[in-house]
Enzyme design. Structure first.
Site, PDB file in Angstrom:
ATOM      1  N   GLY A   1       0.845  -1.514  -0.514  1.00 48.52           N
ATOM      2  CA  GLY A   1      -0.142  -0.145  -0.174  1.00 48.52           C
ATOM      3  C   GLY A   1       0.325   0.924   0.026  1.00 48.52           C
ATOM      4  O   GLY A   1       1.954   1.236  -0.182  1.00 48.52           O
TER       5      GLY A   1
ATOM      6  N   ILE B   1       1.737   3.665   2.445  1.00 45.89           N
ATOM      7  CA  ILE B   1       2.343   3.713   3.665  1.00 45.89           C
ATOM      8  C   ILE B   1       2.831   2.587   3.638  1.00 45.89           C
ATOM      9  O   ILE B   1       4.699   2.916   3.945  1.00 45.89           O
ATOM     10  CB  ILE B   1       1.719   4.354   5.114  1.00 45.89           C
ATOM     11  CG1 ILE B   1       0.732   5.642   5.025  1.00 45.89           C
ATOM     12  CG2 ILE B   1       2.430   4.263   6.573  1.00 45.89           C
ATOM     13  CD1 ILE B   1      -0.176   5.447   6.320  1.00 45.89           C
TER      14      ILE B   1
ATOM     15  N   GLY C   1      -3.680  -1.260  -2.536  1.00 45.00           N
ATOM     16  CA  GLY C   1      -2.475  -1.893  -2.490  1.00 45.00           C
ATOM     17  C   GLY C   1      -2.146  -1.968  -4.260  1.00 45.00           C
ATOM     18  O   GLY C   1      -3.025  -2.520  -4.425  1.00 45.00           O
TER      19      GLY C   1
ATOM     20  N   LEU D   1      -0.554  -2.563   8.397  1.00 43.10           N
ATOM     21  CA  LEU D   1      -0.887  -1.098   8.594  1.00 43.10           C
ATOM     22  C   LEU D   1      -1.590  -2.237   7.584  1.00 43.10           C
ATOM     23  O   LEU D   1      -2.988  -0.858   6.654  1.00 43.10           O
ATOM     24  CB  LEU D   1       0.413  -0.734   7.659  1.00 43.10           C
ATOM     25  CG  LEU D   1       1.136   0.092   7.563  1.00 43.10           C
ATOM     26  CD1 LEU D   1       2.151   0.152   9.322  1.00 43.10           C
ATOM     27  CD2 LEU D   1       1.834   0.633   7.294  1.00 43.10           C
TER      28      LEU D   1
ATOM     29  N   THR E   1     -11.901  -7.002   7.864  1.00 40.49           N
ATOM     30  CA  THR E   1     -10.827  -7.126   7.213  1.00 40.49           C
ATOM     31  C   THR E   1     -10.085  -6.112   8.854  1.00 40.49           C
ATOM     32  O   THR E   1      -9.410  -6.534   9.363  1.00 40.49           O
ATOM     33  CB  THR E   1     -10.481  -5.852   6.127  1.00 40.49           C
ATOM     34  OG1 THR E   1     -10.659  -6.872   5.047  1.00 40.49           O
ATOM     35  CG2 THR E   1      -8.720  -5.878   5.767  1.00 40.49           C
TER      36      THR E   1
ATOM     37  N   ALA F   1      -1.949  -0.007  12.736  1.00 41.76           N
ATOM     38  CA  ALA F   1      -1.849   1.442  12.145  1.00 41.76           C
ATOM     39  C   ALA F   1      -3.494   1.414  12.492  1.00 41.76           C
ATOM     40  O   ALA F   1      -3.748   1.401  12.110  1.00 41.76           O
ATOM     41  CB  ALA F   1      -1.621   1.696  10.549  1.00 41.76           C
TER      42      ALA F   1
ATOM     43  N   TYR G   1     -15.697   2.009  10.209  1.00 39.89           N
ATOM     44  CA  TYR G   1     -14.489   2.112   9.959  1.00 39.89           C
ATOM     45  C   TYR G   1     -13.318   3.169  11.486  1.00 39.89           C
ATOM     46  O   TYR G   1     -12.731   2.448  12.269  1.00 39.89           O
ATOM     47  CB  TYR G   1     -14.105   3.452   9.318  1.00 39.89           C
ATOM     48  CG  TYR G   1     -12.440   3.674   8.722  1.00 39.89           C
ATOM     49  CD1 TYR G   1     -11.547   2.367   8.592  1.00 39.89           C
ATOM     50  CD2 TYR G   1     -11.812   4.617   9.054  1.00 39.89           C
ATOM     51  CE1 TYR G   1     -10.017   2.829   8.361  1.00 39.89           C
ATOM     52  CE2 TYR G   1     -10.314   5.188   9.272  1.00 39.89           C
ATOM     53  CZ  TYR G   1      -9.585   4.208   8.795  1.00 39.89           C
ATOM     54  OH  TYR G   1      -8.017   4.335   8.518  1.00 39.89           O
TER      55      TYR G   1
HETATM   56  P1  NAD Z   1      -3.377   1.626   1.800  1.00 36.09           P
HETATM   57  O1  NAD Z   1      -4.919   1.297   0.834  1.00 36.09           O
HETATM   58  O2  NAD Z   1      -2.814   2.053   0.082  1.00 36.09           O
HETATM   59  O3  NAD Z   1      -2.756   0.767   2.371  1.00 36.09           O
HETATM   60  C1  NAD Z   1      -3.968  -0.116   3.041  1.00 36.09           C
HETATM   61  C2  NAD Z   1      -3.608  -1.404   2.413  1.00 36.09           C
HETATM   62  O4  NAD Z   1      -3.514  -2.999   3.085  1.00 36.09           O
HETATM   63  C3  NAD Z   1      -2.959  -1.735   0.844  1.00 36.09           C
HETATM   64  O5  NAD Z   1      -2.035  -2.235   0.715  1.00 36.09           O
HETATM   65  C4  NAD Z   1      -4.094  -3.000   0.645  1.00 36.09           C
HETATM   66  O6  NAD Z   1      -4.383  -3.776  -0.761  1.00 36.09           O
HETATM   67  C5  NAD Z   1      -4.016  -4.121   2.201  1.00 36.09           C
HETATM   68  N1  NAD Z   1      -4.968  -4.780   2.233  1.00 36.09           N
HETATM   69  C6  NAD Z   1      -6.507  -4.197   2.413  1.00 36.09           C
HETATM   70  N2  NAD Z   1      -6.926  -5.383   2.773  1.00 36.09           N
HETATM   71  C7  NAD Z   1      -6.134  -6.221   3.009  1.00 36.09           C
HETATM   72  C8  NAD Z   1      -6.122  -7.716   3.587  1.00 36.09           C
HETATM   73  N3  NAD Z   1      -7.936  -8.724   3.984  1.00 36.09           N
HETATM   74  N4  NAD Z   1      -5.110  -8.595   3.847  1.00 36.09           N
HETATM   75  C9  NAD Z   1      -4.486  -8.013   3.669  1.00 36.09           C
HETATM   76  N5  NAD Z   1      -3.723  -7.247   2.566  1.00 36.09           N
HETATM   77  C10 NAD Z   1      -4.867  -5.892   2.829  1.00 36.09           C
HETATM   78  O7  NAD Z   1      -3.850   2.642   2.548  1.00 36.09           O
HETATM   79  P2  NAD Z   1      -2.350   3.251   3.870  1.00 36.09           P
HETATM   80  O8  NAD Z   1      -3.060   5.196   3.493  1.00 36.09           O
HETATM   81  O9  NAD Z   1      -1.093   3.024   3.091  1.00 36.09           O
HETATM   82  O10 NAD Z   1      -2.972   3.011   4.925  1.00 36.09           O
HETATM   83  C11 NAD Z   1      -2.604   2.171   5.896  1.00 36.09           C
HETATM   84  C12 NAD Z   1      -2.798   2.447   7.079  1.00 36.09           C
HETATM   85  O11 NAD Z   1      -2.680   3.323   7.771  1.00 36.09           O
HETATM   86  C13 NAD Z   1      -3.906   1.498   7.378  1.00 36.09           C
HETATM   87  O12 NAD Z   1      -4.115   0.183   8.533  1.00 36.09           O
HETATM   88  C14 NAD Z   1      -5.131   2.634   7.100  1.00 36.09           C
HETATM   89  O13 NAD Z   1      -6.301   2.472   7.649  1.00 36.09           O
HETATM   90  C15 NAD Z   1      -3.589   3.765   8.392  1.00 36.09           C
HETATM   91  N6  NAD Z   1      -4.357   5.007   7.710  1.00 36.09           N
HETATM   92  C16 NAD Z   1      -3.515   5.416   6.320  1.00 36.09           C
HETATM   93  C17 NAD Z   1      -3.965   7.008   7.335  1.00 36.09           C
HETATM   94  C18 NAD Z   1      -3.680   8.383   5.911  1.00 36.09           C
HETATM   95  O14 NAD Z   1      -3.295   9.040   5.580  1.00 36.09           O
HETATM   96  N7  NAD Z   1      -3.272   7.338   4.915  1.00 36.09           N
HETATM   97  C19 NAD Z   1      -4.419   7.713   7.334  1.00 36.09           C
HETATM   98  C20 NAD Z   1      -4.405   7.165   9.229  1.00 36.09           C
HETATM   99  C21 NAD Z   1      -4.814   5.498   9.328  1.00 36.09           C
END
Ligand code: NAD
Length: 335
Positions: free
Chosen positions: A10, A12, A37, A76, A95, A117, A149
């Site tokens: 993904g 981050i 991702g 994450l 999830t 996360a 969420y």
């Molecule tokens: P992202 O969607 O790019 O990353 C999430 C990853 O999890 C993806 O690669 C996705 O394919 C994978 N994923 C989803 N469901 C899955 C499953 N069932 N099994 C395996 N993999 C799975 O989003 P991100 O922004 O990189 O978020 C990463 C983490 O940070 C998450 O936990 C999100 O809740 C948290 N977060 C992000 C932000 C932000 O501003 N980007 C803010 C708050 C929290």
């Protein structure tokens, strides 16, 4: 040292993998189901120190297997983005709840240090900005899907504290506030990549609501180094910490900054939230972290640096041909 990064394909997660490979980590295993991702996020990393597993965090046996080989875990993987949650409420909940419990349960077997996360969504529609970790959470009704969420992430935090208190699991929770930067996709409703893509295409920038709502944006480079430092700091274990930069920006100002930096002829159009997300949709007005605790634990907190963020996001979409030419003078601020 072997490190497991769930959600490592993904936005981050892939930056975290880059960062960890640059550190002394011997081996990284990424688990991802590639739902939001992409393998493209890791394609630049040709190294036998990286293994990528295509799998689901809801698969408890797989998680137990992968965690048992790891010396540290960054969890994450999650269903993210308002659009994903609203369109797929059941699989998102599963999830975000089952996946986290599988990771924590597996990590407990060997007491493996784990980063979880979480999100600024935790604060819901509280108006008590800036948000400190001990502040109340204010949510809408369960009939409004977007709150599922925040509720699932809150349950994840409770689970983390319970595993810490009852099983001595060294786990730290990071509440991310709008982490942004290269590789973030606009596909799931994230505002900066969406605006940049609209501006570069000469399309209207769609601002939901009246655009006076504010958000605090944090460069992903800062977020991943904080993530790593928090897990590495025993004083942070058993704690929840805001991860973000103070000094919020309104969405109208953000849209104008994007138009300016891309030298675009685009104009801003305002679209009611209900039109985009349905009649019961609620959107918090302000989001700003109190970073006192982060500073106390790590000795530093990131600063807002919208210039650098926009430069980097525009740069990756224009092959380095910045429409307005100049890169900001300063490097990413990390103090
Ligand atoms: P992202 O969607 O790019 O990353 C999430 C990853 O999890 C993806 O690669 C996705 O394919 C994978 N994923 C989803 N469901 C899955 C499953 N069932 N099994 C395996 N993999 C799975 O989003 P991100 O922004 O990189 O978020 C990463 C983490 O940070 C998450 O936990 C999100 O809740 C948290 N977060 C992000 C932000 C932000 O501003 N980007 C803010 C708050 C929290």
């Amino acid at each position: 040292m072997t490190v497991l990064v769930t959600g490592g394909a993904g936005f981050i997660g892939s930056h975290l993998v880059d960062y960890l490979l640059g550190e002394t980590t011997d081996r990284i295993v990424v688990l991802d189901d590639f739902s939001t991702g992409s393998a493209d996020n890791l394609v630049h990393l040709e190294t036998d120190r990286l293994t990528v597993e295509d799998g689901d965090v809801r698969n408890a046996d797989l998680i137990a297997d992968l965690v048992s080989d790891a010396d540290a875990v960054y969890h994450l993987a999650a269903a993210v983005g308002v659009q994903t949650i609203v369109e797929n409420p059941l699989s998102s909940l599963r999830t975000n709840l089952e996946g986290t419990e599988n990771v924590l349960e597996a990590a407990t077997a060997d007491g493996t240090p784990t980063f979880l996360a979480s999100s600024s969504e935790i604060y819901g529609k509280s108006e008590a900005v800036p948000f400190a970790e001990t502040d109340d959470r204010v949510y809408g009704p369960t009939s409004t899907t977007r709150w599922s969420y925040a509720t699932a992430k809150a349950a994840d935090e409770f689970l983390a504290f319970a595993y810490h208190d009852e099983h001595d699991l060294p786990v730290v929770v990071g509440r991310y506030f709008n982490i942004v930067g290269p590789r973030q996709t606009g596909q799931y409703g994230m505002v900066i990549p969406t605006f940049v893509e609209q501006a570069l295409a000469g399309e209207d920038l769609t601002v939901y609501g009246d655009g006076t709502q504010t958000r605090s944006f944090t460069h992903v480079a800062d977020a991943v180094s904080i993530t790593h430092e928090l897990l590495d700091t025993p004083a942070a274990h058993g704690e929840v910490v805001n991860v973000g930069a103070p000094d919020p920006t309104s969405i109208n100002d953000l849209a104008e900054a994007v138009i300016d930096r891309t030298d675009s002829d685009s104009v801003i159009t305002h679209v009611p939230f209900e039109e985009a997300y349905g009649p019961d949709f609620e959107e918090p007005d302000q989001r700003e972290p109190d970073v006192t605790k982060l500073r106390e634990i790590l000795g530093w907190a990131p600063e807002a640096d919208l210039d650098r963020i926009l430069h980097d996001v525009i740069h990756e979409r224009t092959d380095g041909e910045q429409p307005t030419g100049q890169a900001p003078d300063e490097e990413v601020t990390t103090q």
